[in-house]
Design an enzyme around this catalytic site. Structure first.
Site, PDB file in Angstrom:
ATOM      1  N   TYR A 464       0.818  -1.222   0.000  1.00  0.00           N
ATOM      2  CA  TYR A 464       0.000   0.000   0.000  1.00  0.00           C
ATOM      3  C   TYR A 464       0.854   1.276   0.000  1.00  0.00           C
ATOM      4  CZ  TYR A 464      -2.805  -3.636   2.390  1.00  0.00           C
ATOM      5  OH  TYR A 464      -3.392  -4.794   2.787  1.00  0.00           O
ATOM      6  N   HIS A 465       1.980   1.235  -0.686  1.00  0.00           N
ATOM      7  CA  HIS A 465       2.867   2.399  -0.707  1.00  0.00           C
ATOM      8  C   HIS A 465       3.096   2.929  -2.132  1.00  0.00           C
ATOM      9  CE1 HIS A 465       4.940   0.661   3.184  1.00  0.00           C
ATOM     10  NE2 HIS A 465       3.752   1.183   3.435  1.00  0.00           N
ATOM     11  N   PRO A 466       2.065   3.145  -2.944  1.00  0.00           N
ATOM     12  CA  PRO A 466       2.339   3.634  -4.295  1.00  0.00           C
ATOM     13  C   PRO A 466       2.936   5.042  -4.260  1.00  0.00           C
ATOM     14  CG  PRO A 466      -0.011   3.804  -3.816  1.00  0.00           C
ATOM     15  CD  PRO A 466       0.621   3.053  -2.668  1.00  0.00           C
TER      16      PRO A 466
END
Ligand SMILES: Cc1cc2nc3c(=O)[nH]c(=O)nc-3n(C[C@H](O)[C@H](O)[C@H](O)COP(=O)(O)OP(=O)(O)OC[C@H]3O[C@@H](n4cnc5c(N)ncnc54)[C@H](O)[C@@H]3O)c2cc1C
Length: 530
Positions: A464-466
């Site tokens: 969840y780190h775009p």
């Protein structure tokens, strides 16, 4: 007419709204597509595991990945006031100094070396444990040391038995080693940027918050952003900006909005019938993300938090939290982890670990057969694979095509395998012997790098780190310059996770908050010259 319109009330947007409105002569409007942060689970640290699905996210999927056996990955991104800082796992890490020194030296980001950004990390931080030159103690963002679960303490011992030194503080320069994570919490509650920054600023007469309002277009006239169009209850309104429009809609939302506004790769926009306002090839490119792979063990008894899946135990935990503000509800569950090397040629550790004293806490990981488990996940912190965000259509309501290109580079897959091997090494140490019955995933039968590769391809998932889709830099493909101004246009900036030229070597929220703190000074003309 406002001086500044900020699009997206997430991690970055709330910081900017609060900082810019400190000047009483300026008027600021903050617009957020999602609802206010009234859901009570947002504010309980444990609630994060309920947030990766449900009404407070955009409901995105990533495009079927070539590198992950054609699977479709769920791709949770926040759609609520506070953005990611309202739904994330609250692990507080800021990456390593080398990350920022590389931004400045190798990615054309003058003014973003570690020495340049450290004052903004310090300014943001209200740390309850650490002080000194690397930490702030009275900043708005609550940062706390927790009361780790006993099994989490076992993990930290096991990691040391496996050769990782104990590290008390991951945010003081060096990351290597294992230890307890600090979290973005204060007094047992989540410290989102909506709570930490925005709440007190909302009393100011010069700051207006619009929630449940989606910006459909940035309006550009004669090469200058002059306002936005917003959709509220199906009706379109126009808001004008005297000074700037600042886009903080996140690594997926920001490129999507720019492209819908006619700012992006001309050919792509034309394919969707969008009038090209400004041809900017880099918009939507350079998407990258951390790819988690989980090793899950079955425990031989109720040593972890899985007992709290039962209603009776939930009631006990709920009561403890209600009475004392403590216990499992006050925990983010991901209380420990570490950083270590897969590729020894790297100057700084290239794999990060997160330990959870439970199984099935995070999206997509099922429980273990015996009901009690623990999870050690790992990811390569500086992936080389690059993907993209593109429009599916010219319709605001359509999700964009998100392709993080997981494991697109062989190198990243090798590091994922390293991560599984080190995780197994840690879980097989004597400290865990009394607690672990057997490995559940990948499972005893999965041996050798070829089998682990197949496992990573089948089970790898977004952490969840775009980042990176409106990349900062000084070359032709940069979307923003080092002052975060959109290249070739006036009155428009992007100031969020999308501007990172390369992802930081850790979780991303602290770095995003730093970016917004620095942006606020640059916009107000207070930042030191690069
Ligand atoms: C489930 C999850 C767990 C995570 N765990 C951690 C962690 O433990 N530690 C950590 O450091 N990081 C973590 N992260 C990452 C971190 O939270 C993000 O990097 C950070 O929140 C990104 O901030 P941002 O401001 O760029 O975007 P966001 O915080 O996503 O904010 C963007 C905001 O813009 C709004 N928006 C988008 N489009 C529009 C539009 N057109 N009009 C109006 N509003 C719009 C969105 O609704 C959203 O609220 C996690 C993220 C997620 C999703």
């Amino acid at each position: 007419m406002a001086d500044y319109i900020i699009v997206g009330g997430g991690s970055a947007g709330c910081v900017l709204a609060a900082r810019l409105s400190e000047d009483p002569v300026l008027s600021v409007v903050l617009i957020e597509a999602g609802p206010p942060d009234t859901d009570r689970y947002i504010h309980m640290p444990v609630g994060f595991f309920k947030m990766t699905s449900g009404p407070l996210i955009w409901g995105y999927d990533a495009a079927p990945g070539k590198g992950i056996d054609g699977r479709v990955m769920v791709y949770p991104q926040a759609r609520v006031l506070g953005g990611g800082s309202s739904i994330n796992a609250q692990v507080f890490t800021r990456g390593c100094p080398q990350d920022y020194d590389d931004w400045a030296a190798d990615f054309g980001c003058a003014g973003w070396s570690y020495a340049d950004v450290l004052p903004y990390f310090v300014r943001s931080e209200g740390n309850d444990t650490f002080a000194g030159s690397q930490h702030g103690i009275d900043g708005p963002l609550g940062v706390s040391s927790g009361a780790p679960h006993p099994l989490t303490r076992i993990f930290v011992k096991a990691a040391q038995q496996a050769g990782l030194p104990f590290r008390a503080d991951f945010n003081a320069g060096e990351q290597e080693g294992a230890g307890f994570y600090q979290t973005t919490t204060r007094n047992g509650k989540r410290s989102s940027t909506a709570v930490a920054y925005l709440k007190s600023a909302l009393g100011r007469g010069n700051l207006t918050l619009r929630t449940d309002a989606t910006v459909s277009r940035v309006i550009v006239e004669n090469g200058r952003a002059v306002g936005v169009e917003i959709i509220v209850n199906g009706r379109t309104e126009r808001l004008n900006a005297e000074r700037e429009v600042i886009v903080t809609a996140g690594a997926i939302g920001s490129p999507k909005l720019l492209m819908l506004s006619g700012i992006g790769p001309a050919e792509h926009l034309s394919q969707h019938g969008i009038k090209v306002v400004h041809d900017l090839a880099g918009v939507g490119r350079n998407l990258h993300d951390h790819m988690d792979v989980d090793v899950v063990a079955e425990l031989n008894g109720p040593h972890g938090i899985d007992r709290y899946k039962k209603k009776r135990w939930q009631a006990v935990a709920g009561l403890e939290y209600a009475l004392f503000g403590k216990g499992p509800v006050a925990s983010n569950i991901v209380e420990a982890g570490g950083f270590w090397w897969g590729d020894r040629a790297e100057k700084t550790p290239d794999i990060q670990f997160h330990f959870l004293p439970g199984a099935g806490v995070e999206e997509g990981i099922g429980s273990v057969p015996g009901g009690n488990g623990c999870t050690l996940n790992s990811y390569h912190v500086r992936p080389r694979s690059r993907g993209s965000v593109a429009l599916r259509s010219a319709d605001l309501r359509d999700a964009p095509v998100i392709d993080p290109n997981p494991f697109g580079e062989r190198y990243d897959l090798e590091r994922a395998i390293d991560g599984i091997e080190i995780s197994r090494e840690i879980l097989s140490q004597p400290a865990f012997a009394r607690y672990i019955r057997r490995e559940h995933l990948p499972g005893a039968g999965c041996q050798g790098r070829a089998a682990l590769e197949a496992f990573a391809l089948q089970h790898g998932r977004s952490a969840y780190h775009p980042v990176g889709t409106c990349r900062m830099g000084d070359d032709a493909d940069s979307v923003v310059d080092p002052e975060l101004r959109v290249c070739g246009l006036a009155g428009l900036r992007v100031c969020d996770s999308s501007v990172m030229p390369r992802i930081v070597s850790s979780n991303t929220n602290a770095a995003v908050i730093m970016i917004a703190e620095k942006a606020a000074d640059m916009i107000a003309g207070k930042a030191p010259a690069a």
